[in-house]
Design a protein around this motif. Structure first.
Motif, PDB file in Angstrom:
ATOM      1  N   ALA A 185       0.809  -1.209   0.000  1.00 45.31           N
ATOM      2  CA  ALA A 185       0.000   0.000   0.000  1.00 45.31           C
ATOM      3  C   ALA A 185       0.846   1.265   0.000  1.00 45.31           C
ATOM      4  O   ALA A 185       0.309   2.369  -0.119  1.00 45.31           O
ATOM      5  N   VAL A 186       2.140   1.111   0.168  1.00 46.73           N
ATOM      6  CA  VAL A 186       3.080   2.234   0.158  1.00 46.73           C
ATOM      7  C   VAL A 186       4.293   1.808  -0.657  1.00 46.73           C
ATOM      8  O   VAL A 186       4.508   0.611  -0.888  1.00 46.73           O
ATOM      9  N   PRO A 187       5.109   2.744  -1.114  1.00 44.55           N
ATOM     10  CA  PRO A 187       6.333   2.356  -1.818  1.00 44.55           C
ATOM     11  C   PRO A 187       7.225   1.482  -0.937  1.00 44.55           C
ATOM     12  O   PRO A 187       7.290   1.669   0.284  1.00 44.55           O
ATOM     13  N   ALA A 188       7.917   0.548  -1.553  1.00 43.63           N
ATOM     14  CA  ALA A 188       8.748  -0.399  -0.804  1.00 43.63           C
ATOM     15  C   ALA A 188       9.774   0.315   0.067  1.00 43.63           C
ATOM     16  O   ALA A 188      10.066  -0.127   1.186  1.00 43.63           O
ATOM     17  N   GLU A 189      10.290   1.425  -0.426  1.00 42.35           N
ATOM     18  CA  GLU A 189      11.330   2.137   0.333  1.00 42.35           C
ATOM     19  C   GLU A 189      10.771   2.790   1.597  1.00 42.35           C
ATOM     20  O   GLU A 189      11.542   3.214   2.469  1.00 42.35           O
ATOM     21  N   ASP A 190       9.444   2.881   1.705  1.00 45.42           N
ATOM     22  CA  ASP A 190       8.840   3.470   2.897  1.00 45.42           C
ATOM     23  C   ASP A 190       8.538   2.432   3.981  1.00 45.42           C
ATOM     24  O   ASP A 190       8.072   2.805   5.069  1.00 45.42           O
ATOM     25  N   ILE A 191       8.779   1.169   3.708  1.00 48.50           N
ATOM     26  CA  ILE A 191       8.561   0.128   4.707  1.00 48.50           C
ATOM     27  C   ILE A 191       9.667   0.214   5.761  1.00 48.50           C
ATOM     28  O   ILE A 191      10.853   0.165   5.430  1.00 48.50           O
ATOM     29  N   ALA A 192       9.286   0.354   7.022  1.00 54.57           N
ATOM     30  CA  ALA A 192      10.263   0.476   8.108  1.00 54.57           C
ATOM     31  C   ALA A 192      10.745  -0.903   8.538  1.00 54.57           C
ATOM     32  O   ALA A 192       9.970  -1.711   9.057  1.00 54.57           O
ATOM     33  N   VAL A 193      12.033  -1.186   8.305  1.00 55.86           N
ATOM     34  CA  VAL A 193      12.592  -2.474   8.699  1.00 55.86           C
ATOM     35  C   VAL A 193      13.070  -2.405  10.142  1.00 55.86           C
ATOM     36  O   VAL A 193      13.292  -1.318  10.693  1.00 55.86           O
ATOM     37  N   ARG A 194      13.218  -3.574  10.748  1.00 55.88           N
ATOM     38  CA  ARG A 194      13.543  -3.662  12.176  1.00 55.88           C
ATOM     39  C   ARG A 194      15.056  -3.676  12.393  1.00 55.88           C
ATOM     40  O   ARG A 194      15.611  -4.624  12.931  1.00 55.88           O
ATOM     41  N   SER A 195      15.708  -2.601  12.023  1.00 54.22           N
ATOM     42  CA  SER A 195      17.145  -2.507  12.265  1.00 54.22           C
ATOM     43  C   SER A 195      17.454  -2.267  13.740  1.00 54.22           C
ATOM     44  O   SER A 195      18.605  -2.360  14.161  1.00 54.22           O
ATOM     45  N   ASP A 196      16.416  -1.950  14.525  1.00 56.97           N
ATOM     46  CA  ASP A 196      16.592  -1.700  15.950  1.00 56.97           C
ATOM     47  C   ASP A 196      16.286  -2.938  16.797  1.00 56.97           C
ATOM     48  O   ASP A 196      16.240  -2.863  18.014  1.00 56.97           O
ATOM     49  N   MET A 197      16.062  -4.069  16.156  1.00 61.21           N
ATOM     50  CA  MET A 197      15.688  -5.294  16.855  1.00 61.21           C
ATOM     51  C   MET A 197      16.681  -6.398  16.525  1.00 61.21           C
ATOM     52  O   MET A 197      17.282  -6.419  15.444  1.00 61.21           O
ATOM     53  N   LEU A 198      16.851  -7.322  17.456  1.00 58.59           N
ATOM     54  CA  LEU A 198      17.762  -8.426  17.212  1.00 58.59           C
ATOM     55  C   LEU A 198      17.274  -9.298  16.062  1.00 58.59           C
ATOM     56  O   LEU A 198      18.046  -9.700  15.191  1.00 58.59           O
ATOM     57  N   ILE A 199      15.980  -9.598  16.053  1.00 59.89           N
ATOM     58  CA  ILE A 199      15.401 -10.407  14.980  1.00 59.89           C
ATOM     59  C   ILE A 199      14.943  -9.461  13.882  1.00 59.89           C
ATOM     60  O   ILE A 199      14.151  -8.547  14.110  1.00 59.89           O
ATOM     61  N   TYR A 200      15.431  -9.703  12.670  1.00 61.26           N
ATOM     62  CA  TYR A 200      15.161  -8.789  11.557  1.00 61.26           C
ATOM     63  C   TYR A 200      13.739  -8.998  11.037  1.00 61.26           C
ATOM     64  O   TYR A 200      13.153 -10.074  11.181  1.00 61.26           O
ATOM     65  N   GLY A 201      13.184  -7.960  10.438  1.00 61.78           N
ATOM     66  CA  GLY A 201      11.848  -8.041   9.870  1.00 61.78           C
ATOM     67  C   GLY A 201      11.363  -6.655   9.547  1.00 61.78           C
ATOM     68  O   GLY A 201      12.138  -5.775   9.172  1.00 61.78           O
ATOM     69  N   VAL A 202      10.051  -6.460   9.675  1.00 62.66           N
ATOM     70  CA  VAL A 202       9.454  -5.148   9.432  1.00 62.66           C
ATOM     71  C   VAL A 202       8.594  -4.761  10.629  1.00 62.66           C
ATOM     72  O   VAL A 202       7.985  -5.616  11.272  1.00 62.66           O
ATOM     73  N   HIS A 203       8.553  -3.458  10.910  1.00 66.51           N
ATOM     74  CA  HIS A 203       7.675  -2.982  11.979  1.00 66.51           C
ATOM     75  C   HIS A 203       6.220  -2.966  11.511  1.00 66.51           C
ATOM     76  O   HIS A 203       5.306  -3.256  12.284  1.00 66.51           O
ATOM     77  N   GLU A 204       6.020  -2.594  10.253  1.00 70.31           N
ATOM     78  CA  GLU A 204       4.690  -2.538   9.667  1.00 70.31           C
ATOM     79  C   GLU A 204       4.775  -3.037   8.233  1.00 70.31           C
ATOM     80  O   GLU A 204       5.833  -2.930   7.593  1.00 70.31           O
ATOM     81  N   LEU A 205       3.675  -3.565   7.728  1.00 67.96           N
ATOM     82  CA  LEU A 205       3.623  -3.950   6.310  1.00 67.96           C
ATOM     83  C   LEU A 205       2.245  -3.561   5.772  1.00 67.96           C
ATOM     84  O   LEU A 205       1.323  -4.390   5.704  1.00 67.96           O
ATOM     85  N   PRO A 206       2.073  -2.294   5.356  1.00 67.46           N
ATOM     86  CA  PRO A 206       0.787  -1.860   4.807  1.00 67.46           C
ATOM     87  C   PRO A 206       0.545  -2.521   3.441  1.00 67.46           C
ATOM     88  O   PRO A 206       1.379  -2.436   2.536  1.00 67.46           O
TER      89      PRO A 206
END
Length: 394
Positions: A367-388
């Motif tokens: 629902a948003v451009p891929a570059e606007d997806i916030a990845v979990r660089s602040d977490m030990l386990i990688y992923g995304v904070h949100e996926l609209p």
């Protein structure tokens, strides 16, 4: 040679390993590593050496021996408490592993597939009713594994939100030592309440079954804590990041949508390709020859999971997502006697959820451009904070 563990991901390439790991692996699959606490140990970036270390019991998982490669990580000079079997060597580890192995067989996990399908359908129904767009993390990726692990442990429905929030707090990389200790104590407190309840009124769940063993309450609490840590945030982020990766690889998305029977192989490839657990650490109990180098007793060895799973010496064209690939030998779940006990449970959830999501929403897209997806660089386990995500109304 590297000085510190590379952690920065390349800009606008959220599925690739941190920059510098591939170059290190090309130079040598084993290099020196400076740890933030001043320790000088090693970094493994090659697939073959990763499996060799993980299978060699001369390398210990004991927390009081290891050094961690990330800044701010608090050391631990005390052995793992009773029940925390993931941080123990044999024979202590073996005792706990045997008690739990019967709960996590492939057959038993397959039997759970019907219940996992029902939970998945409930959340997809709610997502459809809410309408487009939606954030897939709270809509499906977080509640599915949370409900599954809560049912496995027997957590009462009313306590699940509290249980899950405390668990999320555990995995933050930016925790102060005080915040980490508070999150740890909060989760332990909830599980201790749960163990006491199972002692007095057993139900049909894993913890109730374990109360019939000779395990003491502190052991049961730490077993519950270990299972939670291994099975909740990991599956949430593997599912969310996996959907993100598929949406950014439309040819692979189309292949899975056209053939739901491809799900098993697709899950293995996503596990390899994404490698959401960044590293695992072992410490040499004796001098060990490894990759032509001498690892001295007491030196910690960090295994880079993303680097090992992208090693071209083992995987052809490893930087390409290919759902038809045979991914035998990936180390997303580790290897050796400490290979993830709940790996089959994670697999079943992913094998059920991915095809179900794609079948329910044939026009699913970001629902948003891929570059606007916030990845979990602040977490030990990688992923995304949100996926609209968005989709067209039927």
């Amino acid at each position: 040679m590297t000085r510190t563990l590379p952690t920065e991901r390349p800009a606008n390439q959220p599925f690739d390993p941190p920059t510098g790991l591939a170059e290190l692996r090309e130079r040598s699959p084993l290099s020196r590593l400076d740890y933030p606490d001043g320790h000088r140990g090693w970094l493994v970036t090659g697939h073959a050496l990763a499996r060799e270390v993980l299978a060699d019991q001369r390398f210990s998982v004991r927390v009081e021996l290891r050094h961690l490669p990330i800044p701010g990580a608090s050391g631990n000079d005390q052995p793992a408490p009773p029940g925390m079997f993931g941080a123990m060597d044999a024979p202590e580890h073996t005792r706990y592993r045997r008690l739990l192995a019967g709960q996590f067989t492939t057959r038993r996990m397959r039997l759970l597939a019907e219940r996992i399908q029902a939970i998945t359908d409930e959340h997809l129904d709610a997502m459809a009713a809410q309408g487009s767009p939606a954030d897939l993390v709270p809509a499906l990726a977080r509640p599915l594994p949370a409900q599954v692990i809560c049912e496995l442990l027997g957590v009462p429905y009313a306590d699940r939100d509290r249980f899950h929030q405390h668990a999320l707090d555990l995995f933050r990389l930016d925790n102060t030592p005080e915040q980490a200790a508070a999150a740890y104590a909060a989760v332990h407190g909830v599980i201790a309440e749960l163990v006491a309840a199972k002692r007095s009124a057993p139900t049909d769940d894993l913890l109730s079954g374990l109360t019939e063993s000779d395990l003491a309450d502190p052991e049961l609490v730490n077993i519950g804590f270990t299972l939670l840590g291994a099975g909740l945030d990991t599956t949430t982020n593997q599912l969310a990041l996996g959907v993100f990766a598929l949406l950014e690889h439309p040819d692979q998305l189309a292949a899975l949508r056209a053939d739901p029977g491809l799900a098993d192989r697709a899950v293995e490839e996503l596990l390899r390709y994404l490698s959401i657990i960044p590293f695992t650490v072992r410490t040499a109990l004796a001098d060990v020859e490894l990759g032509g180098e001498r690892i001295a007793a007491g030196e910690s060895v960090t295994i880079s999971v993303p680097a090992a799973n992208r090693d071209p010496e083992h995987f052809t064209d490893p930087d390409t997502l290919d759902l038809h690939r045979k991914t035998s030998g990936h180390v997303a779940f580790g290897h050796g006697i400490h290979q993830c006990l709940g790996q089959q449970l994670a697999r079943v959830q992913l094998q059920v959820a991915l095809p179900a999501l794609l079948a329910r929403f044939p026009t699913l897209r970001l629902a948003v451009p891929a570059e606007d997806i916030a990845v979990r660089s602040d977490m030990l386990i990688y992923g995304v904070h949100e996926l609209p995500v968005a989709w067209d109304a039927a």
